[in-house]
Every structure is written in structure tokens, then in C-alpha cells.
Design a protein around this motif. Structure first.
Motif, PDB file in Angstrom:
ATOM      1  N   SER A  69       0.848  -1.189   0.000  1.00  0.00           N
ATOM      2  CA  SER A  69       0.000   0.000   0.000  1.00  0.00           C
ATOM      3  C   SER A  69       0.883   1.239   0.000  1.00  0.00           C
ATOM      4  O   SER A  69       2.098   1.152   0.210  1.00  0.00           O
ATOM      5  CB  SER A  69      -0.932   0.007   1.212  1.00  0.00           C
ATOM      6  N   ARG A  70       0.264   2.369  -0.245  1.00  0.00           N
ATOM      7  CA  ARG A  70       1.010   3.617  -0.293  1.00  0.00           C
ATOM      8  C   ARG A  70       0.165   4.753   0.241  1.00  0.00           C
ATOM      9  O   ARG A  70      -1.061   4.737   0.113  1.00  0.00           O
ATOM     10  CB  ARG A  70       1.474   3.918  -1.714  1.00  0.00           C
ATOM     11  N   ASP A  71       0.840   5.738   0.814  1.00  0.00           N
ATOM     12  CA  ASP A  71       0.196   6.967   1.274  1.00  0.00           C
ATOM     13  C   ASP A  71       0.914   8.104   0.557  1.00  0.00           C
ATOM     14  O   ASP A  71       2.024   8.483   0.939  1.00  0.00           O
ATOM     15  CB  ASP A  71       0.312   7.102   2.787  1.00  0.00           C
ATOM     16  N   LYS A  74       1.885  11.210   2.596  1.00  0.00           N
ATOM     17  CA  LYS A  74       3.033  11.016   3.487  1.00  0.00           C
ATOM     18  C   LYS A  74       4.272  10.558   2.732  1.00  0.00           C
ATOM     19  O   LYS A  74       5.337  10.389   3.323  1.00  0.00           O
ATOM     20  CB  LYS A  74       2.696   9.991   4.569  1.00  0.00           C
TER      21      LYS A  74
END
Length: 117
Positions: A69-71, A74
Motif C-alpha cells: 500500500s502507499r500513502d 506522506k
């Protein structure tokens, strides 16, 4: 561009770990990011990648156990690893700027994951 991986460690078979990769620079949100690993005596291999829009791809060996997953806000990439096996033992590297099936030019420094009882 710098990639800083963290979260590795020693875990028993069947356990879980979460890796993180913090990125500097403005390239993160627009690029495919991925995790690769290299076990002793073996070639570096793709573990999982994720597109800028969040579409994941997994190697068959980790499908159903790992979640990438990635943000983008951020600038951080994650790899949730569950049901770990001894054969998952390797140095894990985050990577950026490549494609869904190939690595890019940017590499983090690697974090050791050891699965052992």
C-alpha cells in the motif's frame, strides 16, 4: 531522491511484520513503487509493486499473504507481511520509478527480515 526503508526484524514462522519506506522528493506520488528482496546466494526478486493510482501486483510466492500500500500524502510505501515463512528471509528493498514488473532507478538501503523459530 532518497528512499529509507524500515521495519525489518526477526519473527517466528506464521508471524507478521510491516515494512515502511519513506521517500524524499516530489517523484513519489506519480510513480510506480515496489518492494524487492534478495536472499543469501540468490538474485534480487520482485515481491510486489503498486501503481501511482494504487493498483497492486504481487509475486505468486507472496500472493494472499503480503499487502502493498502507499500513502501519497506522506510519501510512504508499506508492505504488510503476514503468515511469514522461513523462505521469506531476505533483505527487502524499496524501489521507485520502474514499472509494475520491472525495477526503477531509485533504491532504498534495504532492511533485513529473518523468519526463524
Amino acid at each position: 531522491v532518497q528512499l529509507q526503508a524500515s521495519g525489518g526484524g526477526l519473527v517466528q514462522p506464521g508471524g507478521s511484520l510491516r515494512l515502511s519506506c519513506a521517500a524524499s522528493g516530489s517523484f513519489f506520488s506519480a510513480n510506480v513503487m515496489g518492494w524487492y528482496r534478495q536472499a543469501p546466494g540468490k538474485r534480487r526478486e520482485l515481491v510486489a509493486t503498486i501503481s501511482s493510482g494504487g493498483r497492486p501486483y504481487y509475486a505468486d510466492s507472496v500472493k494472499g499473504r503480503f499487502t502493498i500500500s502507499r500513502d501519497n500524502a506522506k510519501k510512504t510505501l508499506y508492505l504488510q507481511m503476514n503468515s511469514l515463512k522461513p523462505e521469506d528471509t531476505a533483505v527487502y528493498y524499496c524501489n521507485g520509478g520502474g514499472g509494475s514488473f520491472s525495477s526503477g532507478r531509485y533504491w532504498g538501503q534495504g532492511t533485513q527480515v529473518t523468519v526463524s523459530s
